[in-house]
Design an enzyme around this catalytic site. Sequence first.
Site: not given
Ligand code: GRF
Length: 266
Positions: A135-136, A157, A159
């Site tokens: 999340m960065r 990535n 999304h």
């Molecule tokens: C997922 O929904 C992904 O698309 C988003 O963050 C979430 C991560 O889930 N970027 P996890 O940590 O893989 O369970």
Amino acid sequence: MEKSRIGVLISGSGSNLQAIIDACEAKRINGEVVFVGSDRPDVFGLERAEKHKIPKFVVNYAERLKKLEGINAYILRRDHAPKDYDWDDVLRKQGVTLGAILDEGKSVKRAIIEAELLAEMNKFGYDLLVLAGFMRILSPYFIDKVNINQWNYRIMNIHPAILPAFPGTDGYGDTWRYGCKVAGCTVHFVDYGEDTGPIIGQQTFAVQEGETIEDIKTRGLELEWKLYSECIQLFAEDRLRVIERDIGNGRVKKIVWIAPPDKAEA
Ligand code: GRF
């Protein structure tokens, strides 16, 4: 073909990480996860890495940012920034906006922490860096050090929306709030923008009347696990090519062309 060495960055539960580990173990991905890095300690994804005996590390962003708090941009650049950090270059690549110019301190801090992240990652050789719920925002400083060149992207990535709709942190939530009738997820290469890089794969599903954000998230995540592994396997098979497409008005967009299996060596 040799196994791809996959590095994974996480910030949370790591269910996508788990799906990738499982796909490697089941040979659905011709690869192995060689490290798991997190920007936060105490996240469940790190326990998953440990369980599978995968090397892990934490670069604690929140703690590092706290230490740099209150230091002005000039001092940050002079005393703390990595030697090869170039503010003008970062600004040019991110797009020169007033917001970006006013945010110089934020940008330097990001590069300082990213240099630490790169140092950890570089202890392991890797072919592909996979962001799995990391999340960065990664800056051009970091991205240029991972990508081989502008045609050979190495950061993927996932999304939680059908890009280019709903970039940002809450794709499933935005999909629901807009009353979309179709939801889904996207795997893409990472470029300098936020969720703007060349799209590799997408999966969708119809939203049913009465479904909540939680329902969409649950169904979306299950698709993510499958889609991510498939896209990583395409990378491992060397079938992803970034090409340019003319999108009119003298503009071009980088897109991904997926080579058929028999053209993999092309
Ligand atoms: C997922 O929904 C992904 O698309 C988003 O963050 C979430 C991560 O889930 N970027 P996890 O940590 O893989 O369970």
